[in-house]
Motif scaffolding. Structure first.
Motif, mmCIF file in Angstrom:
data_model
loop_
_atom_site.group_PDB
_atom_site.id
_atom_site.type_symbol
_atom_site.label_atom_id
_atom_site.label_comp_id
_atom_site.label_asym_id
_atom_site.label_seq_id
_atom_site.Cartn_x
_atom_site.Cartn_y
_atom_site.Cartn_z
ATOM 1 N N ILE A 28 72.316 35.942 29.820
ATOM 2 C CA ILE A 28 73.667 35.752 29.278
ATOM 3 C C ILE A 28 74.357 34.686 30.116
ATOM 4 O O ILE A 28 74.310 34.735 31.346
ATOM 5 N N VAL A 29 74.989 33.733 29.474
ATOM 6 C CA VAL A 29 75.622 32.614 30.162
ATOM 7 C C VAL A 29 77.136 32.690 29.969
ATOM 8 O O VAL A 29 77.620 32.874 28.849
ATOM 9 N N LEU A 30 77.851 32.555 31.068
ATOM 10 C CA LEU A 30 79.308 32.400 31.048
ATOM 11 C C LEU A 30 79.595 31.031 31.641
ATOM 12 O O LEU A 30 79.298 30.791 32.816
ATOM 13 N N ALA A 31 80.139 30.121 30.853
ATOM 14 C CA ALA A 31 80.244 28.730 31.287
ATOM 15 C C ALA A 31 81.589 28.128 30.938
ATOM 16 O O ALA A 31 82.194 28.443 29.900
ATOM 17 N N ALA A 32 82.057 27.242 31.814
ATOM 18 C CA ALA A 32 83.196 26.403 31.463
ATOM 19 C C ALA A 32 82.791 25.488 30.318
ATOM 20 O O ALA A 32 81.679 24.946 30.300
ATOM 21 N N TYR A 33 83.687 25.339 29.363
ATOM 22 C CA TYR A 33 83.410 24.426 28.262
ATOM 23 C C TYR A 33 83.219 23.023 28.835
ATOM 24 O O TYR A 33 83.946 22.604 29.739
ATOM 25 N N PRO A 34 82.209 22.260 28.354
ATOM 26 C CA PRO A 34 81.912 20.952 28.943
ATOM 27 C C PRO A 34 83.140 20.067 29.067
ATOM 28 O O PRO A 34 83.902 19.885 28.113
ATOM 29 N N GLY A 35 83.347 19.539 30.272
ATOM 30 C CA GLY A 35 84.456 18.634 30.540
ATOM 31 C C GLY A 35 85.775 19.308 30.815
ATOM 32 O O GLY A 35 86.790 18.623 30.998
ATOM 33 N N GLU A 36 85.805 20.661 30.871
ATOM 34 C CA GLU A 36 87.056 21.380 31.092
ATOM 35 C C GLU A 36 86.923 22.323 32.290
ATOM 36 O O GLU A 36 85.813 22.668 32.705
ATOM 37 N N HIS A 37 88.071 22.726 32.848
ATOM 38 C CA HIS A 37 88.084 23.539 34.071
ATOM 39 C C HIS A 37 89.019 24.735 33.872
ATOM 40 O O HIS A 37 90.234 24.612 33.999
ATOM 41 N N PRO A 38 88.473 25.904 33.569
ATOM 42 C CA PRO A 38 89.308 27.102 33.417
ATOM 43 C C PRO A 38 89.799 27.614 34.773
ATOM 44 O O PRO A 38 89.100 27.488 35.792
ATOM 45 N N LEU A 39 90.976 28.231 34.788
ATOM 46 C CA LEU A 39 91.546 28.848 35.981
ATOM 47 C C LEU A 39 91.972 30.274 35.635
ATOM 48 O O LEU A 39 92.749 30.480 34.714
#
Length: 559
Positions: free
Chosen positions: A100-111
């Motif tokens: 299972i992968v939890l990833a930041a959407y490409p080019g974006e930075h979640p906080l």
């Protein structure tokens, strides 16, 4: 919802094949490809848990997305700031072939801002922002930041096969919480932290109404690890954590720390707050202080556990640079500078292995001598040994200014290129080491974490795991539209062939043919064939061949 859409595409692909496949073959085709359709879910600060979780209609909470996932699925976090009202628990289990992968959407930075998580009790897990409990086979891919939590930014217990890449946990515990670590591992096996940061985690003072004398010392580590096999930290930084930056004192199995930077432990802000008591100054007078504010705290109370530290720096900490505590440790090619106690404090325990290290400018040694060298230790080619005939001075280094050490990472997530504590040409530390199997330039390894010439660019090996034992190929996202990214890890330099085929075994396009060095290679496919036109939706196969290895992975294009 996603799997219904994927089922439709699978049936459509089967329909397109029905004219040239017999019924039994068509049935086998459906049985084979239906399990191959993992789902992608999307979460965004502007989303709603009443939505369907698509890119166009994202969820709001990770907790809701977590309830949907199955092995092979991916949760994409869109950029922006999230304010969860309770800790998020991750307990779903992936599989070795379908994590299972939890990833930041490409080019974006979640906080992830933990300000709204309610006050809990002193139990470490109760106030965490994220808690991985019982999870198996997860990959958490940044860049993403957890901050302002009540307790630990990330709490981990009873897990297997977790990888954290590009995750930052900082400024947790600012509201009189307990055990405000950046990352806390209570129990778990096979965990990798790669290119992660933990800083300014602190438990300020004591709570109102509590006994001041009993509660003045509160935890605030960057990493606090208690139990687990095969736990590794590669390319990680920890600074300005109020207790220790890396604390492995209670870890009951060996931990590998490679290419780590640890600084300013015991000081969580510019005003110099030390071990939870603002304004406290050196020299240290309280024996308890010797247990706090260490850059890298190793040791365990049984001689069977020897943590391993390689190519790491520890500087400007209010305690020791490297504190061995009661157990053995292996420290190669590391350095301690400007710490307020000792650079390498291994006065307790025995059977340490200290090779190719230097110490300079630490307060309680001249210059860098430990108070004692226990029986059974192996100490060789370190700057403080009399037979080395070395005197370390400022002239050995390109710079003693460290601000770049805390700056942005490189585009691939690696440690920033720096001049701090890199060696000047002509330094007596160059070629003064012993070959322990690490890469080096010149006739012999240099002492410390950097080889001469490592400056201003990516540091060789920094934040990168050892070369793989065999070739590995992965692609993401999958299913994809419009492009999928392909990563190939090569164990040796060799000729590489990467070709994409359709279900009938016909070549669609040759992605690459040529020589590539050992290590990680990156490619992309935008679903076009040799003629430059878009291919039809469906299942494709990427076959990579190199140096006697062959690996095939399935690619699912969903236009």
């Amino acid at each position: 919802m996603f799997r219904y859409k994927q089922l439709f595409h699978a049936l459509l692909a089967a329909y397109n094949l029905k004219q040239r496949l017999p019924a039994w073959s068509l049935l086998l085709h459906l049985v084979a490809i239906l399990p191959l359709y993992p789902a992608n879910y999307y979460v965004a600060p502007s989303g709603s848990d009443a939505n369907t979780g698509t890119l166009e209609s994202p969820f709001l909470s990770l907790a809701h997305a977590h309830q949907q996932v199955a092995p092979g699925d991916t949760i994409y976090l869109r950029g922006g700031e999230y304010f969860p009202r309770e800790k998020t628990v991750f307990s779903r289990q992936g599989e070795a072939s379908a994590p299972i992968v939890l990833a930041a959407y490409p080019g974006e930075h979640p906080l992830i801002n933990g300000r709204d998580i309610p006050e809990g009790n002193i139990n470490h897990a109760s106030t965490a922002t994220w808690a991985f409990e019982g999870a198996r086979h997860w990959k958490i891919n940044g860049p993403l930041t957890l901050t302002n939590g009540r307790g630990a930014g990330v709490y981990i217990a009873d897990v297997r096969y977790l990888t954290f890449t590009g995750v930052e946990s900082s400024y947790n515990g600012k509201r009189a919480s307990r055990a405000a670590h950046g990352f806390m591992v209570w129990s778990g096996d096979d965990i990798l932290f790669e290119n992660c940061d933990a800083h300014h985690n602190a438990n300020h003072l004591w709570k109102e109404g509590e006994n001041q004398a009993e509660n003045q010392y509160q935890h605030g580590d960057g990493w606090r690890i208690f139990s687990g096999a095969n736990i590794r930290l590669h390319g990680c930084r920890a600074w300005n954590n109020l207790d220790d930056n890396f604390d492995f004192y209670s870890a009951d199995q060996p931990i590998e720390l490679m290419d780590a930077w640890a600084a300013y432990a015991g000081r969580d802000d510019a005003s110099g707050s030390i071990t939870g008591i603002p304004g406290k100054s050196m020299p240290l007078l309280d024996p308890w202080d010797l247990l706090w504010g260490n850059g890298i705290k190793l040791g365990y109370w049984e001689d069977s556990v020897a943590h391993k530290v390689v190519r790491s720096l520890s500087w400007a900490n209010n305690g020791a640079g490297f504190h061995m505590n009661l157990g053995p440790a292996v420290v190669w090619n590391s350095a301690a500078y400007g710490n307020k106690v000792r650079g390498f404090d291994y006065t307790d325990g025995d059977r340490h292995e200290m090779i190719n290290n230097w110490a300079f400018g630490n307060a309680y040694e001249d210059p860098g001598y430990p108070l004692a060298e226990p029986d059974g230790s192996l100490s060789s080619h370190n700057s403080w040994e009399d037979d080395m005939g070395l005197t370390v001075s400022e002239t050995d280094f390109a710079s003693l200014e460290d601000s770049a050490m805390f700056g942005p990472r490189q585009a691939d997530g690696g440690l920033p290129g720096v001049r701090f504590l890199t060696l000047n040409a002509g330094s007596s530390l160059i070629d003064a080491g012993l070959d322990v199997g690490l890469p080096f330039k010149g006739s012999a390894p240099d002492l410390g974490a950097f080889e001469a010439g490592d400056s201003l660019t990516a540091l060789p090996g920094a934040g990168k795991p050892p070369l793989p034992g065999r070739m590995a190929v992965v692609n993401y996202p999958n299913p994809f539209n419009p492009v999928t990214h392909i990563r190939i890890d090569l164990p040796v330099a060799a000729q590489v062939s990467a070709v994409i085929y359709d279900l009938a075994g016909r070549q669609v396009v040759r992605l690459f043919q040529g020589y590539r060095p050992a290590g990680r290679q990156q490619f992309s496919w935008n679903a076009t064939g040799r003629n430059g036109r878009k291919v039809s939706g469906g299942v494709y196969f990427l076959t990579v061949r190199s140096a006697g290895y062959a690996k095939t992975v399935k690619l699912i294009y969903m236009p």
